[in-house]
Design a protein around this motif. Sequence first.
Motif, PDB file in Angstrom:
ATOM      1  N   HIS A 124     -58.964  93.676 -59.221  1.00  0.00           N
ATOM      2  CA  HIS A 124     -57.871  94.530 -58.741  1.00  0.00           C
ATOM      3  C   HIS A 124     -56.839  93.672 -57.996  1.00  0.00           C
ATOM      4  O   HIS A 124     -56.623  93.794 -56.795  1.00  0.00           O
ATOM      5  N   LYS A 173     -53.788  93.780 -57.891  1.00  0.00           N
ATOM      6  CA  LYS A 173     -52.636  94.475 -57.322  1.00  0.00           C
ATOM      7  C   LYS A 173     -52.741  94.588 -55.811  1.00  0.00           C
ATOM      8  O   LYS A 173     -51.733  94.744 -55.127  1.00  0.00           O
ATOM      9  N   GLU A 174     -53.967  94.505 -55.275  1.00  0.00           N
ATOM     10  CA  GLU A 174     -54.094  94.616 -53.825  1.00  0.00           C
ATOM     11  C   GLU A 174     -53.440  93.424 -53.120  1.00  0.00           C
ATOM     12  O   GLU A 174     -52.997  93.553 -51.980  1.00  0.00           O
ATOM     13  N   SER A 186     -49.901  94.288 -52.803  1.00  0.00           N
ATOM     14  CA  SER A 186     -49.808  95.328 -51.775  1.00  0.00           C
ATOM     15  C   SER A 186     -49.888  94.709 -50.386  1.00  0.00           C
ATOM     16  O   SER A 186     -49.148  95.101 -49.472  1.00  0.00           O
ATOM     17  N   TRP A 188     -53.279  99.665 -51.711  1.00  0.00           N
ATOM     18  CA  TRP A 188     -53.925  99.752 -53.021  1.00  0.00           C
ATOM     19  C   TRP A 188     -55.434  99.818 -52.836  1.00  0.00           C
ATOM     20  O   TRP A 188     -56.013  99.024 -52.105  1.00  0.00           O
ATOM     21  N   HIS A 206     -53.501 104.172 -59.621  1.00  0.00           N
ATOM     22  CA  HIS A 206     -54.879 104.426 -59.210  1.00  0.00           C
ATOM     23  C   HIS A 206     -55.561 105.316 -60.254  1.00  0.00           C
ATOM     24  O   HIS A 206     -55.002 106.345 -60.650  1.00  0.00           O
ATOM     25  N   THR A 221     -50.362 108.869 -52.960  1.00  0.00           N
ATOM     26  CA  THR A 221     -50.853 108.072 -54.080  1.00  0.00           C
ATOM     27  C   THR A 221     -50.672 108.782 -55.413  1.00  0.00           C
ATOM     28  O   THR A 221     -50.901 109.989 -55.517  1.00  0.00           O
TER      29      THR A 221
END
Length: 250
Positions: free
Chosen positions: A57, A59-60, A63, A203, A212, A235
């Motif tokens: 993941h 994308k965190e 973020s 995220w 999500h 979200t």
Amino acid sequence: MTADPATPDAGDGKDAPDPFLTLVVLSGGMDSTTLMAHYTALRHRLVALTVDYGQRHRKEIESARRVAAHYGAAHHVLDLTGLGALLSGSALTDGGVDVPDGHYAEQSMRATVVPNRNAVLANAAVSVAVARRAGTVALGMHAGDHFIYPDCRPVFLTALRELVTVANEGFPTPRVEAPFMTWTKGQIAGHGTRLGAPLELSWSCYKGGEAHCGTCGTCYERREAFREAKVPDPTRYLDDTTLFAPPAAR
């Protein structure tokens, strides 16, 4: 007896850690985003440390950058992708293991355990904090993590604090704090919302898609948290209707 000038003296004022400088381990998720808001409200200056361990993941990480920028905090990304490549068997680091759907307390969520992850992240943060004389290292673990993750439990925090003290004897040693250790995720969502934390930037999804998913353990926990807190959930989920009963309720 003359002190060795090469050995820092933690009792010397100039070497003491700064009580208003806090290093936040910032994953980019809800909990660490709320941590940023929490210590900002305490008028601390913040340094954010994000660890890239090759997590699915990813994308965190972006973020985390956005959250750090929101608070005007210095942000550092530590590259531990070499370590992550060796951690087979976890759904977060091994592309051959599926991220499970379901309630976050399900035993199937053990597939998302990254061995010793918080010990690695926390000790890296402590090293940076000692070097920068930060007074606090802040971690975002909470009561909802206790089911599955052994390095999110109170006994882990106690042991970590002892290790930090022993490993940094004679140096300006930070406090290790986990202010949400006994809180539910819903309490964190409510606290973050009240403090104006940019939770819309955070995220959670372990699948790491464009939105999500809404059904993996962390997404479901996120959905439940906003419902429990009775605050708006900013979200976008691909599935925000599927419900999972907690294991104890079956």
